[in-house]
Design a protein around this motif. Sequence first.
Motif, mmCIF file in Angstrom:
data_model
loop_
_atom_site.group_PDB
_atom_site.id
_atom_site.type_symbol
_atom_site.label_atom_id
_atom_site.label_comp_id
_atom_site.label_asym_id
_atom_site.label_seq_id
_atom_site.Cartn_x
_atom_site.Cartn_y
_atom_site.Cartn_z
ATOM 1 N N UNK A 73 -6.376 26.720 22.936
ATOM 2 C CA UNK A 73 -5.422 27.744 23.357
ATOM 3 C C UNK A 73 -4.049 27.241 22.949
ATOM 4 N N UNK A 74 -3.311 28.077 22.225
ATOM 5 C CA UNK A 74 -1.976 27.699 21.799
ATOM 6 C C UNK A 74 -0.955 28.665 22.370
ATOM 7 N N UNK A 75 0.115 28.097 22.897
ATOM 8 C CA UNK A 75 1.278 28.879 23.305
ATOM 9 C C UNK A 75 2.358 28.535 22.294
ATOM 10 N N UNK A 76 2.792 29.533 21.532
ATOM 11 C CA UNK A 76 3.637 29.226 20.380
ATOM 12 C C UNK A 76 5.066 28.886 20.761
ATOM 13 N N UNK A 77 5.608 29.504 21.799
ATOM 14 C CA UNK A 77 6.977 29.213 22.252
ATOM 15 C C UNK A 77 6.960 29.294 23.765
ATOM 16 N N UNK A 78 6.857 28.140 24.383
ATOM 17 C CA UNK A 78 6.685 28.071 25.834
ATOM 18 C C UNK A 78 7.834 28.751 26.569
ATOM 19 N N UNK A 79 7.472 29.594 27.540
ATOM 20 C CA UNK A 79 8.435 30.275 28.391
ATOM 21 C C UNK A 79 8.249 29.823 29.834
#
Lengths: 107, 117
Positions: A73-79
Amino acid sequence: DIQMTQSPASLSASLEEIVTITCQASQDIGNWLAWYQQKPGKSPQLLIYGATSLADGVPSRFSGSRSGTQYSLKISRLQVEDIGIYYCLQAYSAPLTFGSGTKLEIK
Amino acid sequence: EVQLVESGGGLVKPGSSLKLSCVASGFTFSSYGMHWIRQAPKKGLEWIALIYYDSSNKYYADSVKGRFTISRDNSKNTLYLEMNSLRSEDTAMYYCAKGTGSAEDYWGQGVMVTVSS
């Protein structure tokens, strides 16, 4: 029974950083892999199903991939709203099994 | 709108029994397999039972096999979990869920079961 080995157990990352969580299946489960996010006091929410398909309403910064029996699982730009605990689930055969979870925090 | 509403939880003593219910609405209940999943306090998720749409097949986690029974009444849009010989380690939030792991995945808000003397 199929074992799901999830890593890391915890993760601290900066805003806008790329984050990756992995699950290793003990045997072939095809694409029968889902990812969930759980926030405190809430039911888990589906993020990804079929290893790579984005669930309705989930931001496109989330993505899933598969390489053999390893799933990511990838989160491309963490918020900031992405903090929580993430779980993988194999839905290939009963008993269904969850990974042990990854606690994601903001650095 | 899909809704799954669990009930029947509470505080019980070790060795006792409890029956959970989950009332479904907003979808064709009789067309879906249904699951029970639990989460002990501060712990991860544990799948515990599955029942097919027509009750033809039932599956259980080893941790509850022989003590818990999953059932459903499609005429009442209701899923059940009968829990016998309860142990302290059964203390958890219990969720009912449909379409687990698929595009039609949906979970209830959960019901708390506490097993303590």
